[in-house]
Design an enzyme around this catalytic site. Sequence first.
Site, PDB file in Angstrom:
ATOM      1  N   VAL A  46       0.487  -1.105   0.233  1.00 46.10           N
ATOM      2  CA  VAL A  46       0.201   0.215  -0.180  1.00 46.10           C
ATOM      3  C   VAL A  46       0.459   1.585  -0.037  1.00 46.10           C
ATOM      4  O   VAL A  46       0.371   2.164   0.399  1.00 46.10           O
ATOM      5  CB  VAL A  46      -0.800   0.165   1.488  1.00 46.10           C
ATOM      6  N   GLY A  81       9.042   3.969   0.657  1.00 48.49           N
ATOM      7  CA  GLY A  81       8.858   5.260   1.377  1.00 48.49           C
ATOM      8  C   GLY A  81      10.233   5.621   1.111  1.00 48.49           C
ATOM      9  O   GLY A  81      11.211   4.069   0.903  1.00 48.49           O
ATOM     10  N   GLY A  90      11.711   2.061   3.648  1.00 47.66           N
ATOM     11  CA  GLY A  90      10.595   0.571   3.655  1.00 47.66           C
ATOM     12  C   GLY A  90       9.368   0.836   2.724  1.00 47.66           C
ATOM     13  O   GLY A  90       9.102   1.477   1.968  1.00 47.66           O
ATOM     14  N   LYS A 112       4.862  -1.872   8.866  1.00 55.37           N
ATOM     15  CA  LYS A 112       6.184  -1.424   7.648  1.00 55.37           C
ATOM     16  C   LYS A 112       6.908  -2.363   7.926  1.00 55.37           C
ATOM     17  O   LYS A 112       7.767  -2.700   9.025  1.00 55.37           O
ATOM     18  CB  LYS A 112       6.442  -0.280   8.266  1.00 55.37           C
ATOM     19  N   ASP A 157       6.534  15.861  11.996  1.00 54.45           N
ATOM     20  CA  ASP A 157       6.111  15.472  10.847  1.00 54.45           C
ATOM     21  C   ASP A 157       4.303  15.684   9.994  1.00 54.45           C
ATOM     22  O   ASP A 157       4.260  14.962   9.589  1.00 54.45           O
ATOM     23  CB  ASP A 157       6.836  14.450  10.176  1.00 54.45           C
TER      24      ASP A 157
END
Length: 700
Positions: free
Chosen positions: A10, A13, A16, A33, A128
């Site tokens: 899905v 980045g 990973g 992840k 972030d």
Amino acid sequence: MDKYEKIRVVGRGAYGTVFLCRRLSDKKLIIIKQIPVEQMTKEERQAALNEVKVLSMLDHPNIIEYYENFLEDKALMIVMEYAQGGTLFEFTQQRNGQLLEEHDILRYFVQMLLSLQHVHSKQILHRDLKSQNILLDRKREIIKIGDFGISKVLSSKSKAYTVVGTPCYISPELCEGKPYNQKSDIWALGCVLYELASLKRAFEAGNLPALILKIMRGTFSPISDQYSPELRALILSMLHLDPNKRPDINHIMADPLVISHLFYMYTDMGMVPCKTQRPLSSMSGAKQRIVHRTSSYTGKGTGVGIFLDPQDVLQSKALSSVYTWGGGIMTPNKLPVPSSDTQITQISTGRSQKGAVTKNGRLFVWEAPGIGADIPGAIDGSQCPAFVPRYLEGQSAVAIQHVACGDLFTACLTDRGILMTFGSGANGCLGHGNHHDVSQAKIVEALLGYEVAQVSCGASHVLAVTNEHEVFAWGRGDNGRLGLGSQESHNSPQEVPLPEKYKPCSVHCGVDGSVVLTLERKMLCCGNNRFNKLSLDVTTGSKVQQIDEVNCFTLVTAPPIGDISVKSVDMGTSHTAAISEDGQLYTFGTNQFGQLGHDVCPDRSPGLVKTLQMERVTHVGCGDTFTVAITEKGKIYSWGKPARGRLGRNDPDSGIPKQVRLPLDLLDETLEVTSLSCSHGITLLAAKPVQSSGAVGIQV
């Protein structure tokens, strides 16, 4: 990975790959992840491990839930909650320019506030925060903040320096390379709020230097005029170039624009649907009268309220009854309640105000009519003034569970542990950091990060205890009544140092002293000990050391109070009463007007009220010069100075506890007292009918 089944990729980045997986044990969809660590630099590995560390520290319904992590195939696998509604960025882009309603914007915004407050409470900077990292549930109603890969855990309240984050959301101080703290997250949150209101980013440019210039200048297009000036002002404050002038989380949560939506989150969202309560406007067919209210503490108008005609209120048989006496009312008089189905769980009285909390979480006060109001004089021809019930305004989404009245001010507590105050700001008793009067209930911002369990108001100071057994105090500090080790006054809550061995469970304020009851059923006292009204005198052999004043909370060790388990306590002007676990009543302080109910010992020691020794006392209240007690069998006793109806009975023999009789209440045969409050020369008592099933109550 034996416990999981991969479904699809899905996302990818810099660190990973993100997989949608199914957990085999319960078929739940989750996110894994996968971060390869073998070929990463030390800094990259640290960033990956940092995300695990941060996620494991966080536990909040508006933050992506962390399940576990493990190593497999030379990769770090982080297992997290799956948010099916996609990102907030995708949601805004799919609007095709159709602006959101303001209430929808604020509904999302308060969830982000709550999650960010939780993050900051752990001394973590997100660093972030952006619409791509804010996720939605399947129905796109619940916000979930994620991606803590570059978050920083602060070892103290120091500032961070590393320039990180998505360029469009970084703050001016980051652009300049200056140290930063939580205020940079506030800037990013302001950018997200702007994005919700305009469906575009606040700061965009064709290249990085141009973007940095825009951010440094703080220039962005205004949001649509369809939104309120308050929303525009909130965005401007969060996007202030000077971080010191940006509001912190607590100030934003206390903003009037945000409060109602915050209460909605606390009280309505996710709750089981229930039958809507009848509005005040339709109560029992009673006549209504809209009048201008005048503040009893400023003399200024405070808005329009809905009042009920007392004659109509009294026509119906209520589920709860409230009686008052004293202050010129010579015998118990029944006060009007808003409707026949009102069930009152708790009451409180101060020098000039009376408040009550209902079973369904409403707060109402009894007021004398404002200037020029057309309200009848006395009720049913009695001498009781025409007190009129009025619900607290702006309370539609708030459930109140507790009220406490001081001199010209009131504190109320929601079922979610949020403390609000209103009334006179003299002495800083409202806890808002100033001495301003407030006509409508306002959140005590300094306690937003705590869940307040109980609050008590003295004449000019306040104590509050949290569910984590922390005690806060504010208001006048003379005589050491705040327990802060000095006589300094404070207009905002200050945490009170207490002996580590004891955990406080309730707080009790007098005129110039304070009591904390602990889970161990012990009394901690501070303030004015005149007449030994705090039982702090020290006895050594045959000698008694009289203690006049104590500035810190001190354990009561002197017998008999130091030897018993104290269940309940109440403080008057110059005396105190304590109920033991077995229902025995002890009083101490001055007995000038017979308010102790027993002979004063030569050494000023507390004494047992022997007249009630064969009874089991359940409630006690202390006024200025009198005492009221309720027994398990429902009998009401009073003693002390009889002037101006303080004792609720016409009896000159005032030093011995004698029974108070309530007036016959139509069809009620017995009543059970649910709450008792005494202040100065006034008593307020709430009772409910007891079914004829053998239950014990007050015989009327």
